[in-house]
Motif scaffolding. Structure first.
Motif, PDB file in Angstrom:
ATOM      1  N   PRO A   1     -24.927 -37.428 -25.719  1.00  0.00           N
ATOM      2  CA  PRO A   1     -26.043 -37.063 -27.215  1.00  0.00           C
ATOM      3  C   PRO A   1     -26.840 -35.827 -26.061  1.00  0.00           C
ATOM      4  O   PRO A   1     -27.350 -34.654 -26.899  1.00  0.00           O
ATOM      5  N   ILE A   2     -26.816 -36.117 -24.567  1.00  0.00           N
ATOM      6  CA  ILE A   2     -27.613 -35.029 -24.404  1.00  0.00           C
ATOM      7  C   ILE A   2     -26.940 -34.191 -23.683  1.00  0.00           C
ATOM      8  O   ILE A   2     -26.718 -32.240 -23.015  1.00  0.00           O
ATOM      9  N   CYS A   3     -25.680 -33.562 -23.511  1.00  0.00           N
ATOM     10  CA  CYS A   3     -24.577 -32.831 -22.689  1.00  0.00           C
ATOM     11  C   CYS A   3     -24.390 -31.491 -22.903  1.00  0.00           C
ATOM     12  O   CYS A   3     -23.197 -31.952 -24.739  1.00  0.00           O
ATOM     13  N   GLY A   4     -24.357 -30.952 -22.881  1.00  0.00           N
ATOM     14  CA  GLY A   4     -23.387 -29.472 -23.519  1.00  0.00           C
ATOM     15  C   GLY A   4     -22.568 -29.033 -22.978  1.00  0.00           C
ATOM     16  O   GLY A   4     -21.395 -28.824 -23.445  1.00  0.00           O
ATOM     17  N   ASP A   5     -22.067 -30.085 -22.059  1.00  0.00           N
ATOM     18  CA  ASP A   5     -20.738 -29.672 -20.790  1.00  0.00           C
ATOM     19  C   ASP A   5     -20.895 -30.043 -19.587  1.00  0.00           C
ATOM     20  O   ASP A   5     -21.476 -30.671 -19.197  1.00  0.00           O
TER      21      ASP A   5
ATOM     22  N   PRO B   1     -34.651 -33.295 -19.817  1.00  0.00           N
ATOM     23  CA  PRO B   1     -33.425 -33.366 -18.800  1.00  0.00           C
ATOM     24  C   PRO B   1     -33.296 -34.724 -18.076  1.00  0.00           C
ATOM     25  O   PRO B   1     -32.766 -34.962 -16.951  1.00  0.00           O
ATOM     26  N   SER B   2     -34.812 -35.370 -18.156  1.00  0.00           N
ATOM     27  CA  SER B   2     -34.988 -36.496 -17.204  1.00  0.00           C
ATOM     28  C   SER B   2     -33.935 -37.920 -17.769  1.00  0.00           C
ATOM     29  O   SER B   2     -34.261 -38.693 -17.301  1.00  0.00           O
ATOM     30  N   LYS B   3     -33.689 -37.345 -19.055  1.00  0.00           N
ATOM     31  CA  LYS B   3     -32.909 -38.310 -19.775  1.00  0.00           C
ATOM     32  C   LYS B   3     -31.301 -38.995 -18.719  1.00  0.00           C
ATOM     33  O   LYS B   3     -30.825 -39.896 -18.729  1.00  0.00           O
ATOM     34  N   VAL B   4     -31.045 -37.421 -18.245  1.00  0.00           N
ATOM     35  CA  VAL B   4     -29.584 -37.546 -17.112  1.00  0.00           C
ATOM     36  C   VAL B   4     -30.907 -39.019 -15.812  1.00  0.00           C
ATOM     37  O   VAL B   4     -29.011 -40.098 -15.845  1.00  0.00           O
ATOM     38  N   ASN B   5     -31.561 -38.743 -15.637  1.00  0.00           N
ATOM     39  CA  ASN B   5     -31.757 -40.476 -14.530  1.00  0.00           C
ATOM     40  C   ASN B   5     -31.457 -41.744 -14.819  1.00  0.00           C
ATOM     41  O   ASN B   5     -31.822 -42.499 -14.226  1.00  0.00           O
ATOM     42  N   ASP B   6     -30.900 -42.087 -16.966  1.00  0.00           N
ATOM     43  CA  ASP B   6     -30.802 -43.686 -16.843  1.00  0.00           C
ATOM     44  C   ASP B   6     -30.104 -43.832 -16.285  1.00  0.00           C
ATOM     45  O   ASP B   6     -28.772 -45.133 -16.324  1.00  0.00           O
TER      46      ASP B   6
ATOM     47  N   ILE C   1     -23.129 -31.450 -15.013  1.00  0.00           N
ATOM     48  CA  ILE C   1     -23.425 -32.217 -16.421  1.00  0.00           C
ATOM     49  C   ILE C   1     -23.982 -30.364 -16.858  1.00  0.00           C
ATOM     50  O   ILE C   1     -25.046 -30.383 -15.538  1.00  0.00           O
ATOM     51  N   ARG C   2     -23.879 -30.201 -18.295  1.00  0.00           N
ATOM     52  CA  ARG C   2     -24.637 -28.793 -18.840  1.00  0.00           C
ATOM     53  C   ARG C   2     -25.812 -29.390 -19.574  1.00  0.00           C
ATOM     54  O   ARG C   2     -25.162 -29.822 -20.891  1.00  0.00           O
ATOM     55  N   VAL C   3     -27.400 -29.919 -18.873  1.00  0.00           N
ATOM     56  CA  VAL C   3     -28.322 -30.395 -20.160  1.00  0.00           C
ATOM     57  C   VAL C   3     -28.029 -29.880 -21.263  1.00  0.00           C
ATOM     58  O   VAL C   3     -28.583 -27.976 -21.277  1.00  0.00           O
ATOM     59  N   LYS C   4     -28.041 -29.470 -22.334  1.00  0.00           N
ATOM     60  CA  LYS C   4     -28.364 -28.739 -23.816  1.00  0.00           C
ATOM     61  C   LYS C   4     -30.047 -28.398 -23.661  1.00  0.00           C
ATOM     62  O   LYS C   4     -30.778 -28.999 -23.175  1.00  0.00           O
ATOM     63  N   ASP C   5     -30.188 -26.926 -23.781  1.00  0.00           N
ATOM     64  CA  ASP C   5     -31.870 -26.419 -23.933  1.00  0.00           C
ATOM     65  C   ASP C   5     -32.627 -27.299 -24.343  1.00  0.00           C
ATOM     66  O   ASP C   5     -33.508 -27.423 -24.323  1.00  0.00           O
TER      67      ASP C   5
END
Length: 215
Positions: A95-99, A23-28, A15-19
């Motif tokens: 919603p938070i993913c750039g790629d 980033p901690s939202k990935v932990n969900d 995953i590439r998180v949007k700038d």
């Protein structure tokens, strides 16, 4: 006996998180580890992400990694279709993913520890063959990847195989995962040395290092 029945399935999502996103939202996504189909699941920020490609327009850098394991392809399919998984992907991840990139392969049942120890490190490598490469070339590259298993004695678990889920793989067709006792041992192993002999057959190589959270 089918491959799905006799081999564990390794599932990697990069995953590439949007700038502009926390980033901690990935932990969900960690809550998905409690689903019945999941044998193992870890997710978190990568230590480093490196890509080499002959296509200058490609951007294969990632910020986070998810690794999960299943007893069969059927279990992976059930996990993918589970309402909790779909809700987490649509509500928390997209919603938070750039790629995003995902790869699945059949691994040897005993090749990796069932639950890698917190603080241990893993290196995942993904390879895209050049256009026109046939089965013999793919076998040659897979043989080169398997030689990484030695790792100077530092590798405590290793799995590799051909990707069977091309939809989200960006053309990367061979994957491997190596487990190291810790970051020190991982950093002592050159991530590219084992590919020298087959580099001429490769269009893209993505190498991602990750340390399992201590919590």
């Amino acid at each position: 006996m089918s491959s799905a029945a006799s081999h564990a399935v390794e599932h990697i999502v990069l995953i590439r998180v949007k700038d502009d996103v926390e980033p901690s939202k990935v932990n969900d996504i960690r809550s998905l580890a409690t689903l019945d189909q999941v044998r193992h699941l870890t997710v978190g920020p990568v230590l480093r992400s490196h890509a080499t490609t002959t296509n200058a327009t490609s951007d294969l850098r990632f910020t986070h990694l998810l690794h999960s394991r299943y007893d069969s392809k059927e279990d992976l399919e059930a996990y993918n279709a589970h309402p909790r998984h779909l809700g987490a992907v649509r509500g928390s991840l997209f919603p938070i993913c750039g790629d995003l990139m995902a790869v699945d392969w059949f691994g040897d049942e005993d090749a990796l520890p069932p639950h890698p120890t917190p603080g241990s490190a893993i290196r995942v490598s993904f390879l895209k063959l050049k256009d026109g490469a046939g089965g013999e070339v793919k076998d040659e590259v897979l043989d080169a990847v398997r030689k990484m298993r030695g790792g100077g004695g530092a590798i405590s678990g290793f799995s590799c195989g051909g990707n069977f889920s091309p939809e989200w793989a960006k053309g990367l067709s061979i994957a491997s995962l190596a487990v190291f006792p810790g970051r020190k041992e991982l950093e002592e192993v050159d991530p590219n040395e084992w590919l020298v002999k087959v580099r001429e057959h490769l269009e893209s190589v993505v190498v991602v290092d990750y340390v399992l959270p201590l919590e």
